[in-house]
Design a protein around this motif. Structure first.
Motif, short mmCIF file in Angstrom:
data_model
loop_
_atom_site.label_atom_id
_atom_site.label_comp_id
_atom_site.label_asym_id
_atom_site.label_seq_id
_atom_site.Cartn_x
_atom_site.Cartn_y
_atom_site.Cartn_z
N SER A 256 0.83 -1.19 0.00
CA SER A 256 0.00 0.00 0.00
C SER A 256 0.87 1.24 0.00
N GLY A 257 0.48 2.21 -0.83
CA GLY A 257 1.25 3.44 -0.89
C GLY A 257 0.61 4.40 -1.87
N THR A 258 1.27 5.53 -2.05
CA THR A 258 0.76 6.56 -2.94
C THR A 258 1.69 6.71 -4.13
N ILE A 259 1.12 6.90 -5.30
CA ILE A 259 1.93 7.12 -6.49
C ILE A 259 2.43 8.56 -6.45
N ALA A 260 3.74 8.71 -6.23
CA ALA A 260 4.31 10.05 -6.10
C ALA A 260 4.33 10.76 -7.44
N SER A 261 4.59 10.00 -8.51
CA SER A 261 4.58 10.58 -9.84
C SER A 261 4.42 9.47 -10.86
N GLY A 262 4.05 9.87 -12.09
CA GLY A 262 3.92 8.91 -13.16
C GLY A 262 2.65 8.09 -13.09
N THR A 263 2.58 7.05 -13.90
CA THR A 263 1.43 6.16 -13.92
C THR A 263 1.91 4.72 -13.90
N VAL A 264 1.03 3.81 -13.48
CA VAL A 264 1.37 2.40 -13.49
C VAL A 264 0.15 1.62 -13.97
N ALA A 265 0.39 0.54 -14.72
CA ALA A 265 -0.70 -0.27 -15.23
C ALA A 265 -0.43 -1.74 -14.91
N VAL A 266 -1.51 -2.51 -14.83
CA VAL A 266 -1.37 -3.95 -14.63
C VAL A 266 -0.55 -4.51 -15.79
N GLY A 267 0.43 -5.35 -15.49
CA GLY A 267 1.30 -5.91 -16.52
C GLY A 267 2.62 -5.17 -16.64
N ASP A 268 2.73 -4.00 -15.99
CA ASP A 268 3.99 -3.24 -16.05
C ASP A 268 5.11 -3.98 -15.33
N ASP A 269 6.30 -3.94 -15.91
CA ASP A 269 7.48 -4.40 -15.19
C ASP A 269 7.93 -3.28 -14.26
N VAL A 270 8.28 -3.65 -13.02
CA VAL A 270 8.78 -2.64 -12.08
C VAL A 270 10.07 -3.14 -11.45
N LEU A 271 10.85 -2.20 -10.92
CA LEU A 271 12.08 -2.54 -10.21
C LEU A 271 11.95 -2.07 -8.77
N ILE A 272 12.44 -2.88 -7.84
CA ILE A 272 12.47 -2.48 -6.44
C ILE A 272 13.82 -1.80 -6.18
N ALA A 273 13.79 -0.56 -5.73
CA ALA A 273 15.01 0.24 -5.66
C ALA A 273 16.10 -0.39 -4.79
N SER A 274 15.71 -0.94 -3.62
CA SER A 274 16.74 -1.39 -2.68
C SER A 274 17.44 -2.65 -3.17
N SER A 275 16.73 -3.54 -3.84
CA SER A 275 17.33 -4.81 -4.23
C SER A 275 17.62 -4.90 -5.72
N ARG A 276 17.10 -3.91 -6.49
CA ARG A 276 17.21 -3.95 -7.96
C ARG A 276 16.53 -5.20 -8.53
N LYS A 277 15.65 -5.83 -7.75
CA LYS A 277 14.96 -7.03 -8.24
C LYS A 277 13.76 -6.59 -9.08
N PRO A 278 13.53 -7.29 -10.20
CA PRO A 278 12.36 -6.97 -11.02
C PRO A 278 11.12 -7.75 -10.59
N ALA A 279 9.96 -7.22 -10.93
CA ALA A 279 8.71 -7.94 -10.72
C ALA A 279 7.70 -7.32 -11.69
N ARG A 280 6.53 -7.93 -11.76
CA ARG A 280 5.50 -7.40 -12.65
C ARG A 280 4.25 -7.11 -11.82
N VAL A 281 3.57 -6.00 -12.14
CA VAL A 281 2.35 -5.64 -11.40
C VAL A 281 1.23 -6.55 -11.85
N SER A 282 0.68 -7.34 -10.92
CA SER A 282 -0.41 -8.24 -11.32
C SER A 282 -1.79 -7.68 -10.98
N ARG A 283 -1.87 -6.86 -9.95
CA ARG A 283 -3.17 -6.25 -9.61
C ARG A 283 -2.95 -4.85 -9.04
N ILE A 284 -3.90 -3.95 -9.28
CA ILE A 284 -3.94 -2.65 -8.59
C ILE A 284 -5.25 -2.65 -7.81
N VAL A 285 -5.13 -2.81 -6.48
CA VAL A 285 -6.30 -3.07 -5.65
C VAL A 285 -6.79 -1.80 -4.96
#
Lengths: 624, 302
Positions: A256-285
């Motif tokens: 849970s959090g707030t989108i500080a800037s930009g947009t995100v869509a289901v299916g987007d690839d994202v990176l986690i800043a601390s670990s540089r690990k990738p993942a994909r957004v499966s749901r926006i709840v």
């Protein structure tokens, strides 16, 4: 006939279409900020009958306009302010016109409340900078304008107030406007307008005044209704700060959090800043149902397609548009506390949802708020602005403040009082290699100690078993750690079980025991630590040995003087009982002597005060 | 969806949700003040949204002065059951034992004992380090100056001259032992925002907000509803039925009704647009003296 609901829906739609302008008013004391806001509320018909009645009552014996009202009473909320006739803290006011909704932050003029002005500026799109036409641009006008530029307010209106008191003189207005423009030029505001007004009399507030035919610009309110300030935050790079891990049961794990800037869509690839690990957004709840896409400003819960380590404070971005991730950066800092900031002190830094210990490693220069000139400094006093480098204990994700205020602005917090000490804007990240220039100096004790912001020293506690040595040392260590210092306790428990487990309790073994402990203490102090040694160390000769081994390192002998009967009554480990029963031989105080120190630096009376009090006294005496 | 900018209400909603999440993530024992009024209803709705699909991760606290409208208590219990949140009810038992009431002891002493002291008791008993409230900055002059995260010392007092700077949405949530935080997630909402949000989100509220025939007496221009037999009638005074509603809810002997025909949300919003008095006028405790709200806050009133 239209139903009331249709009317309402229409009206609601109109309300929704209105944009919101958040602005602040600032400037020097007595420039009439509160009066101006009171005037805006009054003219937009937001002053209600009961408020008006109590206002007229309170306006007795005050400076009033034709309406018989001291408008500043509408906004000066705190009793202390009404008595002193000044504005202490930010007051938030709400009004709307047919075209726009406004949230106004009325901020204090007095220099000592500059921090409150920065509070008001941090969420504003535009600033009204007021000056008194009789006084012109003052120190506080410049200070506030500089802070506006530092906080990143892009749009400024110079409001030359009390123009009625200079007989609506065009020359006065133009001189002040020209002086301010010259000062503000390097501050880089996107728009800068100047309006001559009288808040008390209403000139050039809602419509052009007949008293200033020479002024051909817009009146203040129409100007505020029309100015375009909005940045499209959704068009910027995607930043999502994880505030709270949402885990109602084993089947659901969301962030849970707030989108500080930009947009995100289901299916987007994202990176986690601390670990540089990738993942994909499966749901926006959301509670209103899942979304396919979410935009800047929305508070949502993201579900990722795989198990990755994400916790509070992490920042998610799109690959290729990642934030910086570093433990060193350069920033501009506004200091907001009576106690000055010094390089080397340790603070807590909060940026987004990340909180980490941080140190000002270098104070590059202070900026004079009157002239914008830079000068060298060794500390930052209240209300001063400086450019510094900061090192954090672990890397954090951030953007330059100019690119993104929400991911580039931080606060510094005092580690003991928890007060908010200052606010900063990150300019750019520093790579380690840029910052540490090994060729310029040898790495020695001073350098290591300076990195820790402390003077290394050895504090040697001596006293009977049960005298309170370890309790006092523990409390002192806690306090030092809370202050951001690096301390370590050496005591029988952590030395006898490892390093010295080959040693018994013969006299030779006891000397060797102390020798080793003294050597370890010296090495640790050489590494920059504050070393607290808690050993019975009953013999004068051994303690003298320890002092000799310490060499040029500051060595303080602390005698915890607690009478034997008190120690024996406490008997925290049951050792006295065993010694009395003959189960332990050579026990200090029972069948082995304790040589009271003849010349200790400090004596603590362990039977007379609680360990916490003694630890506090010690902390004061040692002058950390 | 092509929308890239949030509407005014969407932006306010998101800001409030962010604040609520920050509380849940930063404090050990948060609690949400639940006064049963419209602002509490909005706050509850926002909390459900903030943590969905999880349950609200903190309890709701209602300080019951024993003089709340009966319809409020019924609504409270119904709502707690429907949404399944943890509800803590607290009444100052010392006050009950001493028979404290607004008629014999005056509104100020009654409020002090049954509201302010009761709140302190409840917060101390629960060892709560953060208490979330529904106050808004447009309500009253001293509230207009309060931070969103408002620091309280160990005796729950507010120091208005020494508030922590609060920049962007970077809230300093740190406390020393014994200190606590009051948090106001809907600080930036106006009364109109609250009503339009209730309308557009279809949020249940206590029926007392809607105009109905109710038994009232008129005292110095204020309409008091005779909610039960505890209200002492003056000589010759007789309750009469009038179509009234409430703009704000509290203890029934201290809450003035307004004459109104607004029996549904659209009518209320339209009426409010035309109204020329502020909502706290119906609250008798505010008009005691200038600065009375600030004084109450320094003493620990919410």
């Amino acid at each position: 006939m239209a139903s009331p609901n249709t009317d309402l829906d229409l009206w609601l739609a109109q309300q929704t279409d209105k944009s919101l302008l958040r602005f602040l008013t600032c400037g020097s004391v007595d420039d009439g900020k509160s009066t101006l806001i009171g005037r805006l509320l009054y003219d937009s018909q937001l002053v209600l009958d009961d408020q008006l009645a109590s206002l007229k009552k309170e306006s007795h014996n005050r400076i009033v306009g034709e309406e018989g009202i001291d408008f500043s009473l509408l906004v000066d909320g705190l009793a202390a302010e009404r008595e002193q006739g000044i504005t202490i803290d930010v007051a938030y006011r709400f009004f709307s016109t047919d075209k726009r909704k406004f949230i106004v932050a009325d901020t204090p003029g007095h220099e000592q409340y500059t921090r409150n002005m920065a509070t008001g500026a941090s969420n504003a799109d535009l600033a009204l900078v007021l000056v008194d036409a009789r006084k012109g641009v003052l120190t506080q006008t410049r200070r506030h304008s500089f802070i506006l530029s530092l906080i990143g307010v892009k749009h400024v209106v110079l409001v030359v107030n009390k123009i009625d008191l200079v007989d609506y003189d065009r020359a006065v207005f133009e001189r002040i406007a020209a002086e301010y423009r010259a000062f503000a030029e390097p501050l880089g505001f996107k728009t800068l307008a100047a309006v001559p007004v009288s808040a008390l009399r209403g000139d050039n507030i809602l419509r052009p005044s007949a008293h200033t035919p020479w002024y051909d610009g817009a009146a203040l309110v129409p100007y505020l209704e029309e100015i375009a300030v909005s940045e499209d935050r959704s068009a910027q790079s995607f930043r999502f700060t994880v505030q709270w891990v949402n885990r109602p049961d084993l089947d659901f794990r969301g962030f849970s959090g707030t989108i500080a800037s930009g947009t995100v869509a289901v299916g987007d690839d994202v990176l986690i800043a601390s670990s540089r690990k990738p993942a994909r957004v499966s749901r926006i709840v959301t509670m209103d149902g899942d979304l396919t896409r979410a935009v800047a400003g929305q508070a949502v819960t993201l579900v990722l397609d795989r198990e990755v380590d994400v916790s509070r404070g992490d920042v998610l971005s799109h690959p290729g548009e990642t934030p910086e991730f570093s433990n060193q950066f350069q920033a501009r800092l506004v200091w907001m506390n009576e106690e000055a900031a010094f390089p080397g002190r340790s603070y807590l830094l909060k940026i987004g949802a990340q909180t980490v210990p941080a140190t000002i490693t270098d104070l590059k220069y202070r900026t004079n708020v009157n002239t914008l000139e830079r000068s060298a400094a060794t500390k930052i006093d209240l209300n001063e602005v400086a450019t510094v480098t900061i090192a954090t204990d672990k890397p954090i994700a951030f953007d330059p403040y100019a690119a993104n205020a929400l991911t580039g602005g931080f606060i510094l917090i005092d580690r003991l009082s928890n007060a908010t000490l200052g606010a900063g804007a990150i300019e750019f990240g520093l790579r380690r290699a840029q910052n540490l220039t090994y060729q310029n100096f040898d790495v020695n004790r001073e350098v290591r100690a300076r990195m820790k912001g402390q003077a290394p020293r050895i504090v040697w506690f001596t006293g009977l078993s049960g005298s309170g040595k370890s309790s006092i040392a523990n409390l002192l260590e806690k306090r030092l750690t809370a202050e951001g210092r690096h301390a370590y306790i050496l005591d029988g428990d952590n030395v006898r079980h490892g390093l010295n487990k080959d040693l018994g309790f013969t006299e030779a073994a006891r000397v060797e025991n102390i020798r080793r402990v003294a050597e370890v203490a010296r090495l640790m102090a050489d590494a920059g630590l504050v070393v607290l040694v808690s050993f019975i160390s009953p013999f004068e000769k051994e303690r003298r040995l320890a002092r000799e081994i310490a060499g040029d390192i500051d060595f303080t002998e602390v005698y915890v003087d607690t009478p034997l009967d008190v120690c024996e009554a406490r008997d925290p480990k049951g050792l006295y009982k065993k010694a009395r029963a003959g189960e332990i031989k050579n026990f200090t105080g029972i069948d082995s002597p304790f040589e009271a120190p003849s010349n200790p630096e400090l004596v603590l009376h362990g039977a007379e005060e609680e360990p916490a009090v003694l630890a506090d006294q010690l902390h004061g005496w040692l002058k950390f | 969806m092509t929308q890239t900018r949030l509407t005014h209400l969407q932006a306010l909603e998101a800001e409030s949700i962010e604040i609520l999440r920050e509380v849940a993530a930063s404090f050990e024992r948060p609690v949400m003040m639940y006064s049963i009024g419209k602002d509490s209803s909005v706050l509850l709705h926002l909390a459900r949204k903030a943590f969905y699909p999880s349950r609200i991760p903190f309890p709701l606290l209602h300080v019951d002065t024993t003089f709340k409208f009966r319809e409020m208590i019924a609504f409270r219990d119904r709502t707690a059951e429907e949404y399944g949140f943890d509800l803590i009810r607290h009444t100052n038992q010392d006050g009950v034992r001493d028979g404290i009431n607004p008629f014999d002891h005056g509104s100020s002493r009654y409020t002090d004992i049954m509201k302010t002291a009761a709140l302190r008791q409840a917060l101390n008993a629960g060892k709560y380090d953060a208490a979330i409230g529904g106050a808004r900055r447009d309500e009253e002059k001293s509230r207009a100056k309060e931070r969103i995260f408002s620091h309280r010392n160990a005796s729950h007092a507010w120091d208005p001259k020494n508030q922590r700077p609060e920049l962007w949405r970077t809230f300093n949530t740190r406390l020393n032992p014994g200190e606590s935080m009051r948090v106001f997630p809907i600080s930036n909402w106006t009364e109109l925002d609250v009503w339009t949000y209730i309308y557009s989100e279809n949020i249940p509220i206590v029926p007392l907000y809607f105009a109905r025939p109710r038994p009232v007496v008129e005292r110095s221009g204020t309409l008091i509803m005779v909610d039960d037999e505890r209200l002492p009638l003056l000589p010759g005074e007789r309750p009469r039925e009038e179509v009234v509603r409430f703009r704000t809810l509290g203890c029934y002997p201290l809450t003035g009704a307004i004459r109104s025909d607004a029996a549904d949300l659209p009518s209320i919003i339209m009426e409010m647009q035309a109204s020329r008095t502020s909502e706290r006028e119906g609250r008798l405790i505010d008009s005691d003296s200038v600065g009375s709200m600030e004084k109450k806050k320094q003493e620990g009133y919410f």
